[in-house]
Write an enzyme that holds these catalytic residues in place. Sequence first.
Site, short mmCIF file in Angstrom:
data_model
loop_
_atom_site.label_atom_id
_atom_site.label_comp_id
_atom_site.label_asym_id
_atom_site.label_seq_id
_atom_site.Cartn_x
_atom_site.Cartn_y
_atom_site.Cartn_z
N ARG A 21 0.85 -1.21 0.00
CA ARG A 21 0.00 0.00 0.00
C ARG A 21 0.89 1.25 0.00
NH1 ARG A 21 -0.50 4.58 2.29
NH2 ARG A 21 0.03 3.59 4.27
N ASP A 22 1.60 1.48 1.07
CA ASP A 22 2.43 2.68 1.21
C ASP A 22 3.48 2.75 0.09
OD1 ASP A 22 3.77 4.91 2.25
OD2 ASP A 22 3.76 4.17 4.31
N HIS A 215 5.66 3.70 13.22
CA HIS A 215 5.82 3.69 11.76
C HIS A 215 6.87 4.75 11.42
CE1 HIS A 215 3.69 3.75 7.60
NE2 HIS A 215 4.63 4.66 7.53
N HIS A 217 10.02 6.41 9.03
CA HIS A 217 10.59 6.58 7.69
C HIS A 217 12.09 6.82 7.82
CE1 HIS A 217 6.91 7.38 5.00
NE2 HIS A 217 6.55 6.67 6.05
N CYS A 248 5.58 9.31 1.40
CA CYS A 248 4.37 10.09 1.53
C CYS A 248 4.38 11.07 0.37
CB CYS A 248 4.36 10.82 2.87
SG CYS A 248 2.98 11.94 3.05
N ASN A 257 9.92 4.26 3.75
CA ASN A 257 9.66 3.64 5.04
C ASN A 257 10.90 2.85 5.41
OD1 ASN A 257 6.69 3.92 5.79
ND2 ASN A 257 6.56 3.29 3.67
ZN ZN Z 1 5.02 5.37 5.64
#
Ligand code: ZN
Length: 309
Positions: A21-22, A215, A217, A248, A257
């Site tokens: 997803r990300d 979470h 990065h 992002c 990430n």
């Molecule tokens: Zn992320």
Amino acid sequence: MSPSVETALPDEVRIREVGPRDGFQNEPEVIATADKIRLIDLLSATGLKRIEVTSFVRPDVIRQLADGEEVLRGIERREGVAFAVLVPNRRGLDRALQLRDRFDDASFFLSASETHNQKNVNRSIEESLVGLEQSIPVAREAGIGCTSVIATSFGCPYEGRVPTEQVFSIAERLIAAGSDEIGFGDTTGMANPVQVGAFFEEARRRLTGVELTAHFHDTRGQGLANVLAALQEGVGSFESSFGELGGCPVPPGATGNVATEDVISMIGEMGIETGVDLPRLIEASAAAQEVLGRRLGSHVLKAGPVEWR
Ligand code: ZN
């Protein structure tokens, strides 16, 4: 470092892989649905127990994930692997509910900074919260696990410091709405380990009865240091992306990430159980590298696992 810090390390860590997803969302190209399905199936076979597989955002806004339904229908359901979908709003939730038997958890999100939330979802924080307070109970009613992720929890590229009080009061509303898990995103890689340690020390005291997830990065190379700082405060749940995919879209250039294989390698070497087969995970990242046609940022993908001879 005092011995008491070391004893706080969790015995076991849960990882939610968010690359499908990300990661896929932030690639300039649209990845073919068949490739997404193949890569997710590879991830499901690594021992990862949680995978965020797609998002139900508006297909005309994020064309990279316009195939959410096809991906959910195509991926193999494997015992012990929970699939999550990212849900931006009620309309997205209603779309996801059409395929209720194909996933287990929903991830909801908003930002802790007004400007970032406005730029990302075109709403105020309050408007986002009111929407989530309507959606989360609907998802719960359908038996779906509810994770709420608060972006820019450790700093905002537009506003700078984000008061922890603001982050925690948002978290408390999300818990009251029915979230089982609260994720804290360092969306543009601004956090440092001392800040992360202090943040989770307070979070664990204030936000009880829910799972707390970090979470990070690696935008500025501090991703793993921040993972360690969170571990030392007893955080046992992380989100990361295979290959170091992701980022992002706001602002442009804020990528990466922390790589799942880098996290798994580090914490495995530290003696913490993850249940993930690292060589298999590296194979999945190598397959993603091939699909994307460029070198990915992950360290362990380049260097391979540690081998003690
Ligand atoms: Zn992320």
